[in-house]
Design an enzyme around this catalytic site. Structure first.
Site, PDB file in Angstrom:
ATOM      1  N   TYR A 222       3.238   9.574  -0.345  1.00 55.05           N
ATOM      2  CA  TYR A 222       4.175   8.947   0.317  1.00 55.05           C
ATOM      3  C   TYR A 222       5.592   9.072  -0.159  1.00 55.05           C
ATOM      4  CZ  TYR A 222       0.270   6.519   2.617  1.00 55.05           C
ATOM      5  OH  TYR A 222      -0.860   6.051   2.881  1.00 55.05           O
TER       6      TYR A 222
ATOM      7  N   ASP B 265       0.867  -1.328   0.042  1.00 52.81           N
ATOM      8  CA  ASP B 265       0.047   0.027  -0.131  1.00 52.81           C
ATOM      9  C   ASP B 265       0.964   1.209  -0.054  1.00 52.81           C
ATOM     10  OD1 ASP B 265      -2.885   1.145   0.778  1.00 52.81           O
ATOM     11  OD2 ASP B 265      -1.434   2.336   1.864  1.00 52.81           O
TER      12      ASP B 265
ATOM     13  N   HIS C 298      -7.489   9.570  -1.883  1.00 52.68           N
ATOM     14  CA  HIS C 298      -7.041   9.533  -0.534  1.00 52.68           C
ATOM     15  C   HIS C 298      -7.780  10.075   0.472  1.00 52.68           C
ATOM     16  CE1 HIS C 298      -2.612   9.213   0.912  1.00 52.68           C
ATOM     17  NE2 HIS C 298      -3.421   9.053   1.911  1.00 52.68           N
TER      18      HIS C 298
ATOM     19  N   LYS D 132      -2.665   5.957  -4.450  1.00 49.66           N
ATOM     20  CA  LYS D 132      -3.697   6.906  -4.133  1.00 49.66           C
ATOM     21  C   LYS D 132      -3.540   8.297  -4.794  1.00 49.66           C
ATOM     22  CE  LYS D 132      -3.580   4.718   0.288  1.00 49.66           C
ATOM     23  NZ  LYS D 132      -2.267   4.405   0.784  1.00 49.66           N
TER      24      LYS D 132
HETATM   25  P1  NDP Z   1       0.818   1.239  11.905  1.00 57.23           P
HETATM   26  O1  NDP Z   1      -0.211   1.260  12.895  1.00 57.23           O
HETATM   27  O2  NDP Z   1       0.957   0.299  10.986  1.00 57.23           O
HETATM   28  O3  NDP Z   1       2.408   1.195  12.795  1.00 57.23           O
HETATM   29  C1  NDP Z   1       3.517   1.450  12.284  1.00 57.23           C
HETATM   30  C2  NDP Z   1       4.453   1.759  13.356  1.00 57.23           C
HETATM   31  O4  NDP Z   1       4.619   0.293  14.197  1.00 57.23           O
HETATM   32  C3  NDP Z   1       5.887   1.931  12.737  1.00 57.23           C
HETATM   33  O5  NDP Z   1       6.444   2.961  13.719  1.00 57.23           O
HETATM   34  C4  NDP Z   1       6.629   0.371  13.019  1.00 57.23           C
HETATM   35  O6  NDP Z   1       7.738   0.740  13.134  1.00 57.23           O
HETATM   36  C5  NDP Z   1       5.806   0.070  14.230  1.00 57.23           C
HETATM   37  N1  NDP Z   1       5.522  -1.683  14.274  1.00 57.23           N
HETATM   38  C6  NDP Z   1       5.366  -2.178  13.194  1.00 57.23           C
HETATM   39  N2  NDP Z   1       5.221  -3.514  13.525  1.00 57.23           N
HETATM   40  C7  NDP Z   1       5.913  -3.824  14.807  1.00 57.23           C
HETATM   41  C8  NDP Z   1       5.924  -4.789  15.527  1.00 57.23           C
HETATM   42  N3  NDP Z   1       5.699  -6.077  15.359  1.00 57.23           N
HETATM   43  N4  NDP Z   1       6.561  -4.283  16.869  1.00 57.23           N
HETATM   44  C9  NDP Z   1       6.773  -3.186  17.115  1.00 57.23           C
HETATM   45  N5  NDP Z   1       6.533  -1.939  16.564  1.00 57.23           N
HETATM   46  C10 NDP Z   1       6.139  -2.214  15.130  1.00 57.23           C
HETATM   47  O7  NDP Z   1       1.025   2.799  11.355  1.00 57.23           O
HETATM   48  P2  NDP Z   1       0.855   3.474   9.774  1.00 57.23           P
HETATM   49  O8  NDP Z   1       0.247   4.792  10.168  1.00 57.23           O
HETATM   50  O9  NDP Z   1       2.009   3.237   9.047  1.00 57.23           O
HETATM   51  O10 NDP Z   1      -0.414   2.817   9.169  1.00 57.23           O
HETATM   52  C11 NDP Z   1      -0.197   1.652   8.250  1.00 57.23           C
HETATM   53  C12 NDP Z   1      -0.307   1.863   6.784  1.00 57.23           C
HETATM   54  O11 NDP Z   1      -1.878   2.445   6.627  1.00 57.23           O
HETATM   55  C13 NDP Z   1       0.669   3.006   6.155  1.00 57.23           C
HETATM   56  O12 NDP Z   1       1.927   2.583   6.082  1.00 57.23           O
HETATM   57  C14 NDP Z   1      -0.042   3.234   5.032  1.00 57.23           C
HETATM   58  O13 NDP Z   1       0.139   2.681   3.966  1.00 57.23           O
HETATM   59  C15 NDP Z   1      -1.660   3.452   5.495  1.00 57.23           C
HETATM   60  N6  NDP Z   1      -2.191   4.623   5.965  1.00 57.23           N
HETATM   61  C16 NDP Z   1      -3.188   5.284   5.055  1.00 57.23           C
HETATM   62  C17 NDP Z   1      -3.768   6.407   5.317  1.00 57.23           C
HETATM   63  C18 NDP Z   1      -4.867   6.843   4.519  1.00 57.23           C
HETATM   64  O14 NDP Z   1      -5.050   7.972   4.733  1.00 57.23           O
HETATM   65  N7  NDP Z   1      -5.106   6.025   3.582  1.00 57.23           N
HETATM   66  C19 NDP Z   1      -3.120   7.123   6.644  1.00 57.23           C
HETATM   67  C20 NDP Z   1      -2.152   6.437   7.349  1.00 57.23           C
HETATM   68  C21 NDP Z   1      -1.704   5.346   7.104  1.00 57.23           C
HETATM   69  P3  NDP Z   1       9.167   0.293  12.111  1.00 57.23           P
HETATM   70  O15 NDP Z   1       8.669   0.657  10.927  1.00 57.23           O
HETATM   71  O16 NDP Z   1      10.212   1.264  12.564  1.00 57.23           O
HETATM   72  O17 NDP Z   1       9.481  -1.060  12.184  1.00 57.23           O
END
Ligand code: NDP
Length: 279
Positions: free
Chosen positions: A54, A49, A112, A79
């Site tokens: 991004y 995604d 988006h 998006k």
């Molecule tokens: P998430 O809820 O997926 O959390 C991501 C965070 O959690 C990062 O800091 C990552 O750290 C950490 N993490 C991931 N796995 C673990 C684990 N197993 N243990 C501990 N920490 C962990 O947040 P997002 O905001 O990134 O949401 C996910 C996706 O949703 C986005 O990447 C995007 O693709 C989408 N999105 C869409 C939006 C929209 O408006 N349509 C808005 C926001 C997000 P690290 O990377 O350092 O491992």
């Protein structure tokens, strides 16, 4: 047995979409996002995604081409950002995204955010792209049931997916039910609360009970609710473990405890409160 590689939901037009994928918001263009995408594909993920916002579509495309997984096995979502909305602007934006990704066809193209006064026209552009076969599926993001209802006034094709903020603190039950009744697949963004939900004591207790990580419990909770999800990580070990969510299930007691965490808390904007005019 289901794995992240083969577990799919069938969308309203018959196209299969993986139940879980990799989110790449704030994964830096270049090595960071490329390594994450390659790690994910190796771990069996078949859905990525991204978004023009991004700023990493080029690297996502490169990583896919450099991987051993054939393009047709991967479900790519991108998006149209808020300043790319309107009929002509969205058609141009799609072409930019498609070129950056380096693909012929995008699997899912989303609006988006529901930019007031523009999203209906934008939807018309997505319908055109769909009719022309440039996208396999089209959908929206951050749409409330009211936005979806108002889209009905002009839409010829109804969105196949609605990607929204969804996690135990924001259990959008009525939107989920609305989408299920309308044949729209709900997809959860920020399933881990960007990490904030990982230490929650309710989740920790359930994780201990199943001998799973708290991230795995949060991801599984989306799946138990028939919601697609896309946890983000750029950490190889986390990417791999976040995929191990198809070998256990949550029982009624677990689900009740997690459902009790809802407090309508958002980490992002409410779609009606997004500062659209500041863009
Ligand atoms: P998430 O809820 O997926 O959390 C991501 C965070 O959690 C990062 O800091 C990552 O750290 C950490 N993490 C991931 N796995 C673990 C684990 N197993 N243990 C501990 N920490 C962990 O947040 P997002 O905001 O990134 O949401 C996910 C996706 O949703 C986005 O990447 C995007 O693709 C989408 N999105 C869409 C939006 C929209 O408006 N349509 C808005 C926001 C997000 P690290 O990377 O350092 O491992």
């Amino acid at each position: 047995m289901n794995t992240i590689q083969n577990a799919v939901t069938t969308l309203s037009n018959g196209v299969n979409m993986p139940w879980a994928g990799l989110g790449v918001y704030q994964a830096e263009a270049g090595d960071e996002v490329k390594l994450a995408v390659k790690e994910a594909l190796q771990a069996g993920y078949r859905s990525i995604d991204t978004a023009s916002f991004y700023d990493n579509e080029e690297s996502v495309g490169e990583a896919i081409r450099e991987s051993d997984v054939p393009r047709e096995e991967i479900f790519i979502t991108t998006k149209a950002w808020n300043d790319e909305q309107g009929f002509e602007k969205t058609l141009e934006a799609f072409e930019r995204s498609r070129k950056k990704l380096g693909v012929e066809i995008v699997d899912l193209y989303l609006i988006h955010w529901p930019v007031p006064g523009k999203y209906k026209e934008t939807w018309g552009a997505l319908e055109k792209l769909y009719e022309e076969g440039k996208v396999r599926t089209i959908g929206v993001s951050n749409f409330t049931d009211q936005h979806l209802e108002s889209l009905k006034e002009t839409a010829k094709v109804f969105p196949m997916v609605n990607q929204v903020e969804f996690h135990p603190r924001l259990f959008q039950k009525s939107l989920l039910e609305y989408c299920q009744n309308e044949g729209v697949q709900l997809e959860a963004w920020r399933p881990l609360g960007k990490g904030d939900l990982l230490d929650h004591e309710v989740i920790q207790k359930i994780a201990e009970k199943h001998n799973k990580s708290t991230a795995q419990i949060l991801i599984r909770w989306c799946l138990e609710n028939n919601v697609v999800t896309i946890p983000k990580s750029v950490t190889p070990e986390r990417i791999r473990s976040n995929a191990e969510v198809f070998d256990f299930s949550l029982d009624t007691e677990d689900l009740q405890a997690i459902d009790g965490m809802n407090e309508n808390k958002r980490y992002g904007y409410h779609p009606d409160e997004f500062p659209y005019e500041d863009m």
